[in-house]
Write an enzyme that holds these catalytic residues in place. Structure first.
Site, mmCIF file in Angstrom:
data_model
loop_
_atom_site.group_PDB
_atom_site.id
_atom_site.type_symbol
_atom_site.label_atom_id
_atom_site.label_comp_id
_atom_site.label_asym_id
_atom_site.label_seq_id
_atom_site.Cartn_x
_atom_site.Cartn_y
_atom_site.Cartn_z
ATOM 1 N N GLY A 1 0.786 -1.230 0.000
ATOM 2 C CA GLY A 1 0.000 0.000 0.000
ATOM 3 C C GLY A 1 0.814 1.273 0.000
ATOM 4 O O GLY A 1 0.270 2.372 -0.052
ATOM 5 N N HIS A 2 2.146 1.153 0.050
ATOM 6 C CA HIS A 2 3.008 2.352 0.171
ATOM 7 C C HIS A 2 4.121 2.294 -0.857
ATOM 8 O O HIS A 2 5.264 2.055 -0.485
ATOM 9 C CB HIS A 2 3.593 2.422 1.578
ATOM 10 C CG HIS A 2 4.069 3.782 1.976
ATOM 11 N ND1 HIS A 2 5.352 4.213 1.780
ATOM 12 C CD2 HIS A 2 3.428 4.813 2.565
ATOM 13 C CE1 HIS A 2 5.494 5.433 2.259
ATOM 14 N NE2 HIS A 2 4.332 5.815 2.742
ATOM 15 N N PHE A 3 4.081 2.478 -1.919
ATOM 16 C CA PHE A 3 3.092 2.756 -2.938
ATOM 17 C C PHE A 3 3.234 1.659 -3.969
ATOM 18 O O PHE A 3 4.360 1.425 -4.408
ATOM 19 C CB PHE A 3 3.343 4.118 -3.569
ATOM 20 C CG PHE A 3 3.430 5.227 -2.522
ATOM 21 C CD1 PHE A 3 2.282 5.700 -1.905
ATOM 22 C CD2 PHE A 3 4.650 5.766 -2.145
ATOM 23 C CE1 PHE A 3 2.357 6.719 -0.952
ATOM 24 C CE2 PHE A 3 4.727 6.778 -1.192
ATOM 25 C CZ PHE A 3 3.583 7.258 -0.594
ATOM 26 N N VAL B 1 8.029 2.545 -1.539
ATOM 27 C CA VAL B 1 8.866 3.357 -0.652
ATOM 28 C C VAL B 1 8.625 2.879 0.777
ATOM 29 O O VAL B 1 7.481 2.776 1.216
ATOM 30 C CB VAL B 1 8.516 4.863 -0.767
ATOM 31 C CG1 VAL B 1 9.295 5.682 0.257
ATOM 32 C CG2 VAL B 1 8.775 5.372 -2.175
#
Length: 169
Positions: free
Chosen positions: A73-75, A80
């Site tokens: 979810g990041h990204f 990252v």
């Protein structure tokens, strides 16, 4: 000799006033880290400790892979590592230093984050990076220890923070 213990010539005496008279390994593997702190996957954020100077400083390693759950979810299209997790890796490195320093005096206790100050994130960390996490004890009083942490990738600082932790139990 158990593989998680350093050879005798790589041991140093604990130097913190609260420590009992025991030898502290200069480096430890993931098995010894897991004996020292309660964190587990997916929140165990250090893979090994390559330097431990009892009561003073330590260097931990985190090998960042594309399989890290936070990348979902990041990204997803540009992974990252969240900066707050880099600071958490600093805290886990510091907690392991505390445990290794105090030895038997630490049994039955945990190290809890208290404060984070002056956190700075200098560049993104992504899959394939190896975080080299340096923590230095600035001071300690009773059960509160204050640290300065710097995380580097390829000798370039990517994050830094000052933080404190409390020993409770």
């Amino acid at each position: 000799m158990d593989r998680v213990d350093a050879p005798a010539e790589q041991m140093t005496p604990a130097t913190d006033a609260a420590a009992d008279s025991h030898q502290v390994p200069q480096s430890i593997d993931i098995l010894k880290i897991m004996q020292s702190i309660p964190h587990r996957y997916p929140f165990l954020l250090i893979d090994k400790m390559v330097e431990i100077h009892a009561g003073q400083s330590a260097i931990g390693i985190k090998n960042v892979t594309v399989n890290e759950p936070f990348f979902q979810g990041h990204f997803p299209s540009h992974p990252v590592m969240p900066g707050v997790l880099i600071v958490e890796a600093m805290a886990q490195t510091a907690a392991t230093l505390v445990v290794m320093t105090l030895g038997k005096a630490f049994e039955g206790k945990l190290v809890y984050f208290m404060t984070i100050e002056n956190a700075k994130f200098r560049r993104p960390v992504g899959p394939g990076d190896q975080l080299r996490i340096h923590v230095d004890k600035e001071r300690s009083r009773a059960n509160v220890w204050k640290f300065k942490g710097v995380a580097r990738v390829d000798d370039v600082a990517v994050a830094e923070a000052t933080f404190s932790a409390m020993i409770m139990g």
